[in-house]
Design a protein around this motif. Structure first.
Motif, mmCIF file in Angstrom:
data_model
loop_
_atom_site.group_PDB
_atom_site.id
_atom_site.type_symbol
_atom_site.label_atom_id
_atom_site.label_comp_id
_atom_site.label_asym_id
_atom_site.label_seq_id
_atom_site.Cartn_x
_atom_site.Cartn_y
_atom_site.Cartn_z
ATOM 1 N N LEU A 18 31.485 -55.252 -52.105
ATOM 2 C CA LEU A 18 30.080 -55.602 -52.031
ATOM 3 C C LEU A 18 29.758 -56.558 -53.167
ATOM 4 C CD1 LEU A 18 28.204 -52.225 -51.342
ATOM 5 C CD2 LEU A 18 28.390 -54.159 -49.772
ATOM 6 N N ARG A 19 28.696 -57.330 -52.987
ATOM 7 C CA ARG A 19 28.219 -58.193 -54.049
ATOM 8 C C ARG A 19 26.739 -57.939 -54.279
ATOM 9 N NH1 ARG A 19 28.091 -64.737 -53.843
ATOM 10 N NH2 ARG A 19 26.281 -64.238 -52.493
ATOM 11 N N LEU A 20 26.389 -57.635 -55.509
ATOM 12 C CA LEU A 20 25.007 -57.441 -55.904
ATOM 13 C C LEU A 20 24.499 -58.689 -56.620
ATOM 14 C CD1 LEU A 20 25.085 -53.807 -57.374
ATOM 15 C CD2 LEU A 20 24.737 -54.532 -54.998
ATOM 16 N N SER A 21 23.226 -58.992 -56.409
ATOM 17 C CA SER A 21 22.606 -60.122 -57.076
ATOM 18 C C SER A 21 21.293 -59.688 -57.698
ATOM 19 C CB SER A 21 22.354 -61.270 -56.093
ATOM 20 O OG SER A 21 23.566 -61.773 -55.571
ATOM 21 N N CYS A 22 20.934 -60.338 -58.786
ATOM 22 C CA CYS A 22 19.683 -60.044 -59.468
ATOM 23 C C CYS A 22 19.132 -61.338 -60.050
ATOM 24 C CB CYS A 22 19.890 -59.014 -60.573
ATOM 25 S SG CYS A 22 18.396 -58.642 -61.525
ATOM 26 N N ALA A 23 17.852 -61.578 -59.831
ATOM 27 C CA ALA A 23 17.197 -62.771 -60.347
ATOM 28 C C ALA A 23 15.940 -62.381 -61.111
ATOM 29 C CB ALA A 23 16.848 -63.726 -59.217
ATOM 30 N N ALA A 24 15.755 -62.959 -62.275
ATOM 31 C CA ALA A 24 14.564 -62.724 -63.077
ATOM 32 C C ALA A 24 13.454 -63.680 -62.672
ATOM 33 C CB ALA A 24 14.876 -62.885 -64.558
ATOM 34 N N LEU A 80 27.228 -59.560 -59.250
ATOM 35 C CA LEU A 80 28.258 -58.576 -59.537
ATOM 36 C C LEU A 80 29.129 -58.432 -58.301
ATOM 37 C CD1 LEU A 80 29.349 -56.454 -61.590
ATOM 38 C CD2 LEU A 80 27.951 -54.772 -60.348
ATOM 39 N N GLN A 81 30.355 -58.923 -58.387
ATOM 40 C CA GLN A 81 31.313 -58.772 -57.307
ATOM 41 C C GLN A 81 32.062 -57.464 -57.498
ATOM 42 O OE1 GLN A 81 31.860 -60.727 -54.549
ATOM 43 N NE2 GLN A 81 33.269 -59.108 -53.897
ATOM 44 N N MET A 82 31.960 -56.579 -56.526
ATOM 45 C CA MET A 82 32.566 -55.259 -56.612
ATOM 46 C C MET A 82 33.666 -55.151 -55.568
ATOM 47 S SD MET A 82 29.189 -52.858 -57.227
ATOM 48 C CE MET A 82 28.561 -53.140 -55.574
ATOM 49 N N ASP A 83 34.891 -54.999 -56.025
ATOM 50 C CA ASP A 83 36.051 -54.882 -55.149
ATOM 51 C C ASP A 83 36.701 -53.523 -55.331
ATOM 52 O OD1 ASP A 83 36.863 -58.281 -55.999
ATOM 53 O OD2 ASP A 83 35.806 -57.565 -54.214
ATOM 54 N N SER A 84 37.541 -53.159 -54.378
ATOM 55 C CA SER A 84 38.276 -51.889 -54.419
ATOM 56 C C SER A 84 37.345 -50.713 -54.685
ATOM 57 C CB SER A 84 39.378 -51.951 -55.484
ATOM 58 O OG SER A 84 40.285 -53.001 -55.215
ATOM 59 N N LEU A 85 36.257 -50.687 -53.969
ATOM 60 C CA LEU A 85 35.268 -49.634 -54.167
ATOM 61 C C LEU A 85 35.809 -48.272 -53.734
ATOM 62 C CD1 LEU A 85 32.170 -51.614 -52.943
ATOM 63 C CD2 LEU A 85 32.422 -50.606 -55.219
ATOM 64 N N ASN A 86 35.388 -47.244 -54.428
ATOM 65 C CA ASN A 86 35.758 -45.878 -54.091
ATOM 66 C C ASN A 86 34.505 -45.009 -54.101
ATOM 67 O OD1 ASN A 86 35.440 -44.669 -56.877
ATOM 68 N ND2 ASN A 86 37.073 -46.145 -57.326
ATOM 69 N N PRO A 87 34.579 -43.794 -53.550
ATOM 70 C CA PRO A 87 33.380 -42.950 -53.479
ATOM 71 C C PRO A 87 32.732 -42.676 -54.826
ATOM 72 C CG PRO A 87 35.048 -42.122 -51.990
ATOM 73 C CD PRO A 87 35.702 -43.208 -52.786
ATOM 74 N N GLU A 88 33.495 -42.715 -55.904
ATOM 75 C CA GLU A 88 32.933 -42.493 -57.236
ATOM 76 C C GLU A 88 32.004 -43.618 -57.672
ATOM 77 O OE1 GLU A 88 36.299 -41.872 -56.548
ATOM 78 O OE2 GLU A 88 35.632 -39.793 -56.287
ATOM 79 N N ASP A 89 32.029 -44.733 -56.979
ATOM 80 C CA ASP A 89 31.123 -45.836 -57.276
ATOM 81 C C ASP A 89 29.754 -45.655 -56.637
ATOM 82 O OD1 ASP A 89 32.994 -47.421 -58.810
ATOM 83 O OD2 ASP A 89 33.967 -47.935 -56.910
ATOM 84 N N THR A 90 29.604 -44.643 -55.819
ATOM 85 C CA THR A 90 28.323 -44.383 -55.171
ATOM 86 C C THR A 90 27.265 -44.061 -56.214
ATOM 87 O OG1 THR A 90 29.328 -43.594 -53.118
ATOM 88 C CG2 THR A 90 27.080 -42.877 -53.583
ATOM 89 N N ALA A 91 26.176 -44.812 -56.199
ATOM 90 C CA ALA A 91 25.120 -44.651 -57.189
ATOM 91 C C ALA A 91 23.984 -45.602 -56.865
ATOM 92 C CB ALA A 91 25.653 -44.934 -58.598
ATOM 93 N N VAL A 92 22.882 -45.426 -57.573
ATOM 94 C CA VAL A 92 21.834 -46.430 -57.584
ATOM 95 C C VAL A 92 22.155 -47.403 -58.704
ATOM 96 C CG1 VAL A 92 19.378 -46.905 -57.877
ATOM 97 C CG2 VAL A 92 20.120 -44.845 -56.665
ATOM 98 N N TYR A 93 22.208 -48.675 -58.375
ATOM 99 C CA TYR A 93 22.540 -49.709 -59.340
ATOM 100 C C TYR A 93 21.263 -50.419 -59.785
ATOM 101 C CZ TYR A 93 27.512 -49.173 -58.436
ATOM 102 O OH TYR A 93 28.791 -48.687 -58.355
ATOM 103 N N TYR A 94 21.097 -50.539 -61.102
ATOM 104 C CA TYR A 94 19.901 -51.119 -61.684
ATOM 105 C C TYR A 94 20.225 -52.408 -62.417
ATOM 106 C CZ TYR A 94 17.806 -46.512 -60.928
ATOM 107 O OH TYR A 94 17.340 -45.342 -60.374
ATOM 108 N N CYS A 95 19.519 -53.458 -62.088
ATOM 109 C CA CYS A 95 19.636 -54.701 -62.837
ATOM 110 C C CYS A 95 18.976 -54.534 -64.199
ATOM 111 C CB CYS A 95 18.979 -55.840 -62.065
ATOM 112 S SG CYS A 95 19.146 -57.459 -62.863
ATOM 113 N N TYR A 96 19.559 -55.180 -65.206
ATOM 114 C CA TYR A 96 19.107 -55.032 -66.587
ATOM 115 C C TYR A 96 19.032 -56.395 -67.257
ATOM 116 C CZ TYR A 96 19.619 -54.141 -71.614
ATOM 117 O OH TYR A 96 19.472 -54.136 -72.973
#
Length: 120
Positions: A18-24, A80-96
């Protein structure tokens, strides 16, 4: 006020990407750091990855070698490019975003969060 607009969350199978993006909402002339944290149910919020104005990156131990962060200074955005994801990566992701202000002040900003779910 500064708003952080997040996108890219979703459901993916283990081993996928998955790829996450965040813009200010504003462009900052001063130095800053931008990236992602995450929080899983019953756990504390933890660092995923950040990148500074000069390009210095920091990764959480659990994502090193699997996630890659990059930024577009002109748009004040990060990916944020996320590769080789596993179930432990399950979460709410917050841009900072952390912005250096005059007189030594540092201001923190957070996005509303986007859900990432990785199935077995």
């Amino acid at each position: 006020q500064v708003q952080l607009v997040e996108s890219g969350g979703g459901l993916v199978q283990a081993g996928g990407s998955l790829r996450l993006s965040c813009a200010a909402s504003r462009i900052f002339v001063t130095s800053n750091s931008m990236g992602w944290y995450r929080q899983a149910p019953g756990k504390q919020r933890e660092l995923v990855a950040t990148i500074t104005t000069d390009g210095t990156t920091t990764y959480g131990e659990s994502v090193k070698g699997r996630f890659t962060i990059s930024r577009d200074r002109a748009k004040n955005a990060v990916d944020l490019q996320m590769d080789s994801l596993n179930p432990e990566d399950t979460a709410v992701y917050y841009c900072y975003l952390m912005v250096n202000r005059p007189y030594g002040r540092k201001d923190d900003y957070w996005g509303q969060g986007t859900q990432v779910t990785v199935s077995s």
